[in-house]
Motif scaffolding. Structure first.
Motif, PDB file in Angstrom:
ATOM      1  N   ARG A  36      52.642 -16.650 -20.062  1.00 52.50           N
ATOM      2  CA  ARG A  36      53.649 -15.704 -19.570  1.00 52.50           C
ATOM      3  C   ARG A  36      53.710 -15.750 -18.041  1.00 52.50           C
ATOM      4  NH1 ARG A  36      51.879 -10.741 -21.344  1.00 52.50           N
ATOM      5  NH2 ARG A  36      52.813 -11.136 -23.353  1.00 52.50           N
ATOM      6  N   GLU A  37      52.546 -15.765 -17.404  1.00 55.38           N
ATOM      7  CA  GLU A  37      52.484 -15.797 -15.944  1.00 55.38           C
ATOM      8  C   GLU A  37      53.064 -17.109 -15.397  1.00 55.38           C
ATOM      9  OE1 GLU A  37      51.583 -14.146 -12.252  1.00 55.38           O
ATOM     10  OE2 GLU A  37      51.449 -13.215 -14.222  1.00 55.38           O
ATOM     11  N   VAL A  38      52.723 -18.230 -16.024  1.00 57.64           N
ATOM     12  CA  VAL A  38      53.223 -19.538 -15.575  1.00 57.64           C
ATOM     13  C   VAL A  38      54.745 -19.584 -15.659  1.00 57.64           C
ATOM     14  CG1 VAL A  38      53.370 -21.982 -16.214  1.00 57.64           C
ATOM     15  CG2 VAL A  38      51.143 -20.873 -16.050  1.00 57.64           C
ATOM     16  N   PHE A  39      55.301 -19.210 -16.801  1.00 53.95           N
ATOM     17  CA  PHE A  39      56.744 -19.330 -16.965  1.00 53.95           C
ATOM     18  C   PHE A  39      57.508 -18.271 -16.177  1.00 53.95           C
ATOM     19  CE2 PHE A  39      55.296 -21.864 -20.622  1.00 53.95           C
ATOM     20  CZ  PHE A  39      55.921 -23.045 -20.255  1.00 53.95           C
ATOM     21  N   THR A  40      56.913 -17.131 -15.909  1.00 53.53           N
ATOM     22  CA  THR A  40      57.528 -16.149 -15.024  1.00 53.53           C
ATOM     23  C   THR A  40      57.638 -16.725 -13.617  1.00 53.53           C
ATOM     24  OG1 THR A  40      56.726 -14.277 -16.308  1.00 53.53           O
ATOM     25  CG2 THR A  40      57.289 -13.839 -14.017  1.00 53.53           C
TER      26      THR A  40
ATOM     27  N   VAL B  96      57.618 -19.975 -12.781  1.00 57.74           N
ATOM     28  CA  VAL B  96      58.566 -21.096 -12.794  1.00 57.74           C
ATOM     29  C   VAL B  96      59.998 -20.566 -12.775  1.00 57.74           C
ATOM     30  CG1 VAL B  96      59.487 -22.977 -14.220  1.00 57.74           C
ATOM     31  CG2 VAL B  96      57.019 -22.747 -13.903  1.00 57.74           C
ATOM     32  N   ASP B  97      60.282 -19.548 -13.573  1.00 58.93           N
ATOM     33  CA  ASP B  97      61.637 -18.984 -13.632  1.00 58.93           C
ATOM     34  C   ASP B  97      62.043 -18.315 -12.327  1.00 58.93           C
ATOM     35  OD1 ASP B  97      62.073 -19.834 -16.198  1.00 58.93           O
ATOM     36  OD2 ASP B  97      61.573 -17.916 -17.132  1.00 58.93           O
ATOM     37  N   SER B  98      61.086 -17.817 -11.567  1.00 57.96           N
ATOM     38  CA  SER B  98      61.422 -17.109 -10.331  1.00 57.96           C
ATOM     39  C   SER B  98      61.634 -18.052  -9.148  1.00 57.96           C
ATOM     40  CB  SER B  98      60.325 -16.099  -9.979  1.00 57.96           C
ATOM     41  OG  SER B  98      59.148 -16.773  -9.568  1.00 57.96           O
ATOM     42  N   ASP B  99      61.280 -19.331  -9.310  1.00 55.62           N
ATOM     43  CA  ASP B  99      61.471 -20.293  -8.229  1.00 55.62           C
ATOM     44  C   ASP B  99      62.963 -20.568  -8.059  1.00 55.62           C
ATOM     45  OD1 ASP B  99      61.308 -22.213  -6.310  1.00 55.62           O
ATOM     46  OD2 ASP B  99      60.361 -23.715  -7.581  1.00 55.62           O
TER      47      ASP B  99
ATOM     48  N   THR C  91      59.300 -28.584 -12.107  1.00 53.01           N
ATOM     49  CA  THR C  91      57.966 -28.172 -12.545  1.00 53.01           C
ATOM     50  C   THR C  91      57.696 -28.725 -13.930  1.00 53.01           C
ATOM     51  OG1 THR C  91      58.173 -26.122 -11.291  1.00 53.01           O
ATOM     52  CG2 THR C  91      56.469 -26.196 -12.966  1.00 53.01           C
ATOM     53  N   ASN C  92      56.568 -29.391 -14.097  1.00 55.88           N
ATOM     54  CA  ASN C  92      56.118 -29.869 -15.397  1.00 55.88           C
ATOM     55  C   ASN C  92      54.888 -29.080 -15.798  1.00 55.88           C
ATOM     56  OD1 ASN C  92      58.036 -31.982 -15.510  1.00 55.88           O
ATOM     57  ND2 ASN C  92      56.735 -33.225 -14.200  1.00 55.88           N
ATOM     58  N   VAL C  93      54.869 -28.627 -17.037  1.00 55.30           N
ATOM     59  CA  VAL C  93      53.717 -27.893 -17.558  1.00 55.30           C
ATOM     60  C   VAL C  93      53.165 -28.694 -18.726  1.00 55.30           C
ATOM     61  CG1 VAL C  93      52.929 -25.749 -18.607  1.00 55.30           C
ATOM     62  CG2 VAL C  93      54.717 -25.683 -16.869  1.00 55.30           C
ATOM     63  N   TYR C  94      51.899 -29.061 -18.633  1.00 53.04           N
ATOM     64  CA  TYR C  94      51.222 -29.794 -19.695  1.00 53.04           C
ATOM     65  C   TYR C  94      50.095 -28.927 -20.224  1.00 53.04           C
ATOM     66  CZ  TYR C  94      53.598 -33.736 -17.562  1.00 53.04           C
ATOM     67  OH  TYR C  94      54.546 -34.562 -17.046  1.00 53.04           O
TER      68      TYR C  94
END
Length: 84
Positions: free
Chosen positions: A48-52, A54-57, A64-67
């Motif tokens: 949740r924190e990672v995608f929040t 990424v979305d706020s950038d 952004t790549n997330v693995y």
């Protein structure tokens, strides 16, 4: 969430959970079929924190790549829990 902050600073981040069978690792990681909002585990909280973030950038040139890897080591066997 220091591990998320480090990841966005370019540091490769790992969360390692180890413990005896029945000690609560699955509960702590948040992998139960049903979870209440206040009892969300580590994995859902981090995602949740990672995608929040990424979305706020707002930079249109940034990518952004997330693995994610999620493995279980049990009796000298490694099992990929995201791709069984």
């Amino acid at each position: 969430m220091p591990i998320v902050k480090s990841a966005f600073e370019g540091v490769s981040s790992v969360y390692f959970v180890y413990g005896q069978t029945g000690s609560g690792k699955t509960h702590t990681m948040g992998l139960l079929e049903e979870s209440r909002e206040r009892q969300v585990g580590i994995i859902p909280s981090i995602l949740r924190e990672v995608f929040t973030k990424v979305d706020s950038d707002e930079s249109p040139l940034r990518s952004t790549n997330v693995y994610i890897s999620f493995y279980q080591l049990y009796l000298d066997n490694i099992q990929d829990l995201l791709n069984p």
